[in-house]
Design a protein around this motif. Sequence first.
Motif, PDB file in Angstrom:
ATOM      1  N   PHE A  39       0.807  -1.181  -0.052  1.00 28.56           N
ATOM      2  CA  PHE A  39       0.062   0.109   0.038  1.00 28.56           C
ATOM      3  C   PHE A  39       0.969   1.394   0.046  1.00 28.56           C
ATOM      4  O   PHE A  39       0.327   2.297  -0.514  1.00 28.56           O
ATOM      5  N   GLU A  40       1.948   1.243   0.785  1.00 28.46           N
ATOM      6  CA  GLU A  40       3.083   2.365   0.472  1.00 28.46           C
ATOM      7  C   GLU A  40       3.134   2.688  -1.070  1.00 28.46           C
ATOM      8  O   GLU A  40       3.479   3.986  -1.339  1.00 28.46           O
ATOM      9  N   LYS A  41       3.432   1.737  -1.869  1.00 26.24           N
ATOM     10  CA  LYS A  41       3.372   2.082  -3.022  1.00 26.24           C
ATOM     11  C   LYS A  41       1.961   2.267  -3.928  1.00 26.24           C
ATOM     12  O   LYS A  41       2.015   3.144  -4.932  1.00 26.24           O
ATOM     13  N   ILE A  42       1.097   1.694  -3.511  1.00 31.04           N
ATOM     14  CA  ILE A  42      -0.090   1.705  -4.253  1.00 31.04           C
ATOM     15  C   ILE A  42      -0.791   3.179  -4.182  1.00 31.04           C
ATOM     16  O   ILE A  42      -1.264   3.722  -5.204  1.00 31.04           O
ATOM     17  N   VAL A  43      -0.554   3.634  -2.888  1.00 24.40           N
ATOM     18  CA  VAL A  43      -1.472   5.005  -2.984  1.00 24.40           C
ATOM     19  C   VAL A  43      -1.084   6.087  -3.844  1.00 24.40           C
ATOM     20  O   VAL A  43      -1.906   6.800  -4.497  1.00 24.40           O
ATOM     21  N   PRO A  44       0.425   6.195  -3.678  1.00 26.99           N
ATOM     22  CA  PRO A  44       0.773   7.498  -4.575  1.00 26.99           C
ATOM     23  C   PRO A  44       0.610   7.097  -6.204  1.00 26.99           C
ATOM     24  O   PRO A  44       0.129   8.005  -7.005  1.00 26.99           O
ATOM     25  N   LEU A  45       0.650   5.985  -6.519  1.00 22.05           N
ATOM     26  CA  LEU A  45       0.380   5.515  -7.966  1.00 22.05           C
ATOM     27  C   LEU A  45      -0.826   5.630  -8.265  1.00 22.05           C
ATOM     28  O   LEU A  45      -1.142   6.184  -9.436  1.00 22.05           O
ATOM     29  N   GLN A  46      -1.990   5.118  -7.479  1.00 26.13           N
ATOM     30  CA  GLN A  46      -3.203   5.421  -7.464  1.00 26.13           C
ATOM     31  C   GLN A  46      -3.674   7.033  -7.926  1.00 26.13           C
ATOM     32  O   GLN A  46      -4.371   7.163  -8.702  1.00 26.13           O
ATOM     33  N   ASN A  47      -3.138   7.447  -6.991  1.00 29.02           N
ATOM     34  CA  ASN A  47      -3.493   8.903  -7.016  1.00 29.02           C
ATOM     35  C   ASN A  47      -3.007   9.559  -8.403  1.00 29.02           C
ATOM     36  O   ASN A  47      -3.797  10.269  -8.995  1.00 29.02           O
ATOM     37  N   THR A  48      -1.806   9.237  -8.942  1.00 23.83           N
ATOM     38  CA  THR A  48      -1.344   9.618  -9.960  1.00 23.83           C
ATOM     39  C   THR A  48      -2.427   9.355 -11.453  1.00 23.83           C
ATOM     40  O   THR A  48      -2.855  10.067 -12.097  1.00 23.83           O
ATOM     41  N   ILE A  49      -2.683   8.054 -11.218  1.00 26.98           N
ATOM     42  CA  ILE A  49      -3.575   7.542 -12.192  1.00 26.98           C
ATOM     43  C   ILE A  49      -5.004   8.170 -12.262  1.00 26.98           C
ATOM     44  O   ILE A  49      -5.738   8.451 -13.110  1.00 26.98           O
TER      45      ILE A  49
END
Lengths: 308, 308, 308, 308
Positions: C235-245
């Motif tokens: 989730f550490e990685k998911i959250v910022p990537l998801q925000n970008t998407i």
Amino acid sequence: MKNTFKSPLKGIIPPLVTPLLDNDTLDKDGLERLIEHTIAGGVNGLFILGTTGEFASLSYSLRIELIERTCFLVRHRVPVLVGITDSAFSESVNLARVASDSGADAVVLAPPYYYSSGQPELLEYLKRIMTRMPLPLFIYNMPVHTKVIFEPATVSTAADIEGIVGMKDSSANLSYFNQVRYLLRDRTDFTFMVGPEELTAEFVLMGGHGGVNGGANMFPKLYVDLYKASVNRDFEKIVPLQNTIMKISTSIYNVGHYGSSYLKGLKCALSLMGICSDFMAEPFRKFKDRERQKIQQLLEEFNYSEWI
Amino acid sequence: MKNTFKSPLKGIIPPLVTPLLDNDTLDKDGLERLIEHTIAGGVNGLFILGTTGEFASLSYSLRIELIERTCFLVRHRVPVLVGITDSAFSESVNLARVASDSGADAVVLAPPYYYSSGQPELLEYLKRIMTRMPLPLFIYNMPVHTKVIFEPATVSTAADIEGIVGMKDSSANLSYFNQVRYLLRDRTDFTFMVGPEELTAEFVLMGGHGGVNGGANMFPKLYVDLYKASVNRDFEKIVPLQNTIMKISTSIYNVGHYGSSYLKGLKCALSLMGICSDFMAEPFRKFKDRERQKIQQLLEEFNYSEWI
Amino acid sequence: MKNTFKSPLKGIIPPLVTPLLDNDTLDKDGLERLIEHTIAGGVNGLFILGTTGEFASLSYSLRIELIERTCFLVRHRVPVLVGITDSAFSESVNLARVASDSGADAVVLAPPYYYSSGQPELLEYLKRIMTRMPLPLFIYNMPVHTKVIFEPATVSTAADIEGIVGMKDSSANLSYFNQVRYLLRDRTDFTFMVGPEELTAEFVLMGGHGGVNGGANMFPKLYVDLYKASVNRDFEKIVPLQNTIMKISTSIYNVGHYGSSYLKGLKCALSLMGICSDFMAEPFRKFKDRERQKIQQLLEEFNYSEWI
Amino acid sequence: MKNTFKSPLKGIIPPLVTPLLDNDTLDKDGLERLIEHTIAGGVNGLFILGTTGEFASLSYSLRIELIERTCFLVRHRVPVLVGITDSAFSESVNLARVASDSGADAVVLAPPYYYSSGQPELLEYLKRIMTRMPLPLFIYNMPVHTKVIFEPATVSTAADIEGIVGMKDSSANLSYFNQVRYLLRDRTDFTFMVGPEELTAEFVLMGGHGGVNGGANMFPKLYVDLYKASVNRDFEKIVPLQNTIMKISTSIYNVGHYGSSYLKGLKCALSLMGICSDFMAEPFRKFKDRERQKIQQLLEEFNYSEWI
């Protein structure tokens, strides 16, 4: 049940707009003027609390007041039909009782419009509500707003239920309504009324009984004349009257955006004609100055004194 | 306006079914059992008069009785949210006042559902109704029934209106709801709740605040456990719980025909569990014996004692 | 039938845009750059002739050229999936044969989209077309464009047809797709792919196999990273990537009007990135200068060099 | 461009079914019998590759064969109109060229039906395709299948494009089509044809030019007689003819389920009458024995020898 519809109701039945001073206050003077205006124009009945009457946006106390006052003002000069469509069965029943107590002649019912019913559910619903109806009932097909159509076979079966005496179709789909009429061709007592005024002429020419036409709020005589010419198959008269009605349809009803432009244009015109307020119940708003001026211009083009 | 939602509401908020003895009579004992059952199961609030609560089919006097009695029975143990959706603005305002007077914590509002509004009309409607609201309000997106979606940009603007504190989305379109959430990413106080229980896990895993899940009427602990596991990102627990919820979704909600099979299955199961009557308001009917036996079999397969 | 899908296909499969010089001319250089760009970004397959690929707007000779050239350029580095959706059965069969002859790995099929089929008709259609398929087939649910959904029970039955190996769902309705997945929970070989990139993270977190995400045309690594982080529940990685998407979804795809703004924004960005022409097949048109400048600004905000 | 439509086309133009031996093989003998049957019945033109002709289900080679063979068999005895609707612009252009080369008189075009266009996009599409048309073009409104309506203002503007000579409306919404006709009331050369046969009488009575009526495949003289009676405003004749047409509509077209029952009933009846095969292209199937026997019974009731 009192049934004054042993033979079909015929002619033009305006779906009255509901004159409002604000969201909860009836424009009583406007209502009186509107009733006198339409009766003077020769209409054959009045339909209150339909889609044009913003029924779904009105509080129950306002709906009750409107029913009582309309019946009082009409004094049985023409039949009064009362829309009792509601998402809640019991509120429809209540409104029907008020209508009956007030001296109305019939009620008009579209399907419950939040939950969508299947056809068997719709038929059951009609059967059950008819056991509670103190007045004859017209089925009201209005799929744009209710999401549900009364399929021809459903109407055909429903027409056997005691007290169901007619149908108003506002789908504008004449292929559909002709199917319904054909299935009920032996029911010479059953009333068929069409909603969209753009096809009243065709409908009456081919045996339909009349139109529940919004434009008859403004220009009752115009629509009555069209009705009469259509009954008489007098094409010399039909053609120019129909052209006028199409001009109204493509101009006064076509200012502004969204599905509400018909209703806004109609109320605005009535206000400009001095008949009633153009206040609209939530969630709609009356036209602002720019649109109002456009409607004013259109009315001036019409020179409508002969149609009222 | 009293606002108890300075930070988001979180967890499972069952959209309570409305227990009925007949079309106009509340099943008061059933309501009490249902409230105790769900609170005992650990739910974080109760939502009455939603789509699962058959709000649109209930008379106003019944809606008022339900609001008052629910608030009385709950005694502030959990927040009570009250659906005030109506096609008539004034009736929504009335219901909100009743909710406030009864001690409810918030109201929940979907668009007027007879006339379809454009987005600017919808935004104006929200602005105007908020001037009359005595309680915080959750926006309720339910396009299947209202025909209208709150577009992401509309929600984004509406969220700035004083008193709008959250949103429940029942569209099942997570692409849509993620867009709404992204546009409001700086509003750390704003509550996001999802309706369809089939995606509560995903929604909470990615930061959503909880689920307004109908199945929590039956098995509150099951959904509360799923919520907690999802907050904790505990996939060991999530996977079997999610499988159970999908089994419910594809079995109990899938008996019989038409869009109402979810609601009929849910009420039937609650009746079989001894919680409340399965009577349904018009235009729906409770399951007959054959479907009831099918639900009984399904319940026996579940062996659900641990989820309540 | 050659079946290379004994276990599910996983990861990010960009639905390639079709680079065009004009309505009938492939942008061959652009296609090559696009293929190299996406493969370099780590995608796990390529899907041509999907909705993002404007398949329905392309002539048959162009579709055939695109299939042959893509397979030639990819050289089996990743699987190639070929959309064969057509309103005419025989043309779908023809395209499948071309795909097979060209070395593609699978075909992808949505329902015939002019005449609407009932569910039994749809199932029969799948059975009959599968007797003619030289390659494994993915079912493609795309109700916005085809007007028809594959109901969960239909998919569940269809999955037993020899050669049907997976499904791509572009409905954005995760409640629906979770039902489908649950019904097929014992089919560990069956591939589930989701279309809308806004919910790829949630979908993969809960066991879905990947995303057929349009944004991966532009920024393949971004989506591949999101996929990997989701598989790893990081989730550490998911959250910022998801925000970008979500930022992409609410900005680049949201310029201009009509349903085509997603596709226009995507092609415009690819053009600005120097990958391929932004020409669009009829009935669409590429963005004019004003919208193009807006997309340029948005791209500059993104500073996307790490995502490609 | 050759334009033989200086004045409106008038009368009954059957939308020919496409006789098929199997999914890819024309029933050539059946086609010849069908053409002779309809011309003998007095029809005023033939329309191939419309919705009734299953155009969207036919391969391109079959469509081309059908165009060439029909034109060859008709030998200019009546105008031949060719449907060129396609989701791909270039394929529409190709079909138009084939039509022109084969000696057809006009083409007929509905909107691209996979991607939905906005009204400005639709108008642009018409402008661009008209630069490639070797024949006059009729606009084809068919919203059930294409999801898109040609709004009245769009038609009004499009009618100024060189080569657009008429419109066929299959919406069944006569309110809509009357608006279109009113906006184009000064275009005395423009042809207006209505699709649904249930409203041909009304349409022609009020000045419409004729009907593209599926039933004229079976009983051409019946529809031609109705057309003539309607032109002559001969209600003595119209009423019984209209009743017969409604009987067909509510019986032969109403066997079996799904939207395809009209087409299946029509082809089944033609087969029973010995005119052509009832094979249906994918995704449909011809009636099985039980439905076929029902159609046989209905045909026997009709005693139709006078209508052919």
